[in-house]
Write an enzyme that holds these catalytic residues in place. Structure first.
Site, mmCIF file in Angstrom:
data_model
loop_
_atom_site.group_PDB
_atom_site.id
_atom_site.type_symbol
_atom_site.label_atom_id
_atom_site.label_comp_id
_atom_site.label_asym_id
_atom_site.label_seq_id
_atom_site.Cartn_x
_atom_site.Cartn_y
_atom_site.Cartn_z
ATOM 1 N N SER A 134 -6.256 5.511 -13.513
ATOM 2 C CA SER A 134 -5.345 4.373 -13.548
ATOM 3 C C SER A 134 -6.194 3.121 -13.397
ATOM 4 O O SER A 134 -7.308 3.176 -12.843
ATOM 5 C CB SER A 134 -4.372 4.455 -12.368
ATOM 6 O OG SER A 134 -3.726 3.206 -12.163
ATOM 7 N N TYR A 163 -1.517 5.888 -3.478
ATOM 8 C CA TYR A 163 -1.782 6.030 -4.915
ATOM 9 C C TYR A 163 -3.145 5.413 -5.279
ATOM 10 O O TYR A 163 -3.967 6.034 -5.974
ATOM 11 C CB TYR A 163 -0.661 5.344 -5.703
ATOM 12 C CG TYR A 163 -0.747 5.532 -7.199
ATOM 13 C CD1 TYR A 163 -0.244 6.668 -7.808
ATOM 14 C CD2 TYR A 163 -1.338 4.549 -7.996
ATOM 15 C CE1 TYR A 163 -0.329 6.835 -9.194
ATOM 16 C CE2 TYR A 163 -1.424 4.712 -9.378
ATOM 17 C CZ TYR A 163 -0.913 5.858 -9.962
ATOM 18 O OH TYR A 163 -0.995 6.013 -11.326
HETATM 19 C C1 BGC Z 1 1.112 3.193 -12.120
HETATM 20 C C2 BGC Z 1 2.250 2.376 -12.692
HETATM 21 C C3 BGC Z 1 1.828 0.925 -12.856
HETATM 22 C C4 BGC Z 1 0.496 0.802 -13.569
HETATM 23 C C5 BGC Z 1 -0.022 -0.633 -13.627
HETATM 24 C C6 BGC Z 1 -0.100 2.992 -12.978
HETATM 25 O O1 BGC Z 1 -1.166 3.775 -12.564
HETATM 26 O O2 BGC Z 1 1.485 4.564 -12.063
HETATM 27 O O3 BGC Z 1 3.383 2.467 -11.841
HETATM 28 O O4 BGC Z 1 2.824 0.232 -13.595
HETATM 29 O O5 BGC Z 1 -0.457 1.615 -12.941
HETATM 30 O O6 BGC Z 1 0.062 -1.286 -12.398
#
Ligand code: BGC
Length: 279
Positions: A164, A177
């Site tokens: 991410s 996260y």
């Molecule tokens: C998350 C999303 C978020 C995106 C950008 C992703 O890794 O799961 O919820 O919109 O990152 O911030």
């Protein structure tokens, strides 16, 4: 031959991964779903992993079979060691081996840091980080057992970690996260270093804001979407297919010399968009 979708974006239709066997975790929805279908479209046989939502997984299987390749759905919780070993050994039984792992399964359990329960912290680390490790470990064992088969691929195997932008962008309200994705970055690079001598390529794709159920509240209303677009220089929210094509390319021999890299697929979200006008 490349073709375009109705918005003029390139969609890949040549058999980049012909004859390769791919496993995509968390493939019944969102990015995983599009990726599983995308790999089938370019010739791979695909295992569609899911933990809940059998119907949706079976639908993905049917869509993949429409490309004339093989697919089946397999229920497994990637954070459970025995379920991961069972999933890979069934794949070796049914497909003969695994060539491509897309360690995609992931979730969010958002809370302010001071409100976050240990269970919320642990769940996210278990699925997003430990789950990727377990799948990578089991896939790597099979890659090393089999070695390179030149007619199939230059590499003995390819692992794509779904990361991410939050592997490098801190994210208030999402410490579990962000920590899990920061962990994915260092796990991916370390595995890449360790496994490269075995001709195994480990890389990551780091999506930005992609229109999926995980972040529905961020794009569902026009107001929310306008807010979100302020963070995206390219000025559109991503589609799951944007990620699927990146994964297919990275897994293919076209990218054979790419090892330990993160491909950001984020419309520029990691380019410090606030500096467009400030600084
Ligand atoms: C998350 C999303 C978020 C995106 C950008 C992703 O890794 O799961 O919820 O919109 O990152 O911030």
């Amino acid at each position: 031959m490349g073709t375009s979708d109705n918005e003029g974006r390139r969609t890949t239709s040549y058999p980049l991964l012909k004859g390769q066997k791919a496993l995509v975790t968390g493939a019944n929805s969102g990015i995983g779903r599009a990726t599983a279908i995308g790999l089938g479209r370019v010739g791979a046989d695909v295992v569609v992993n899911y933990v809940a939502g059998r119907e949706a997984a079976e639908e993905v299987v049917r869509e993949i079979e429409g490309f004339g390749v093989r697919a089946y759905a397999h229920e497994a919780d990637v954070s459970q060691e025995d379920q991961v070993t069972g999933m890979i050994s069934r794949m070796v039984d049914e497909f003969g081996t695994i060539d491509v792992l897309v360690a995609n399964a992931g979730l969010q359990r958002d809370a302010a840091a001071t409100e976050m329960t240990l269970a919320q912290w642990q769940k996210v680390l278990d699925v997003n980080l430990t789950g990727q490790f377990l799948c990578a470990r089991e896939a790597a064992k099979e890659f090393m057992r089999r070695g390179v088969v030149p007619e199939v691929s230059c590499a003995a195997g390819k692992i794509i970690c779904m990361s991410s932008v939050h592997q490098i962008i801190p994210w208030a309200g999402h410490v579990n996260y962000a920590a899990s994705k920061g962990g994915v970055l260092m796990m991916m690079q370390t595995l890449a270093q360790e496994l490269a001598p075995h001709r195994i390529r480990v890389n990551a794709v780091a999506p930005g804001a992609i229109r999926t159920p995980i972040n529905r509240s961020a794009w569902e209303s026009a107001e929310a979407e306008a807010d979100l677009l302020r963070l995206i220089p390219y000025n559109r929210v991503g589609d799951p297919e944007d990620i699927a094509t990146a994964v297919a390319a990275l897994a293919s021999d076209l990218f054979d010399y790419v090892v330990g890299a993160t491909l950001y697929v984020d419309g520029g979200m990691t380019l410090f968009p606030g500096f467009e006008t400030g600084g």
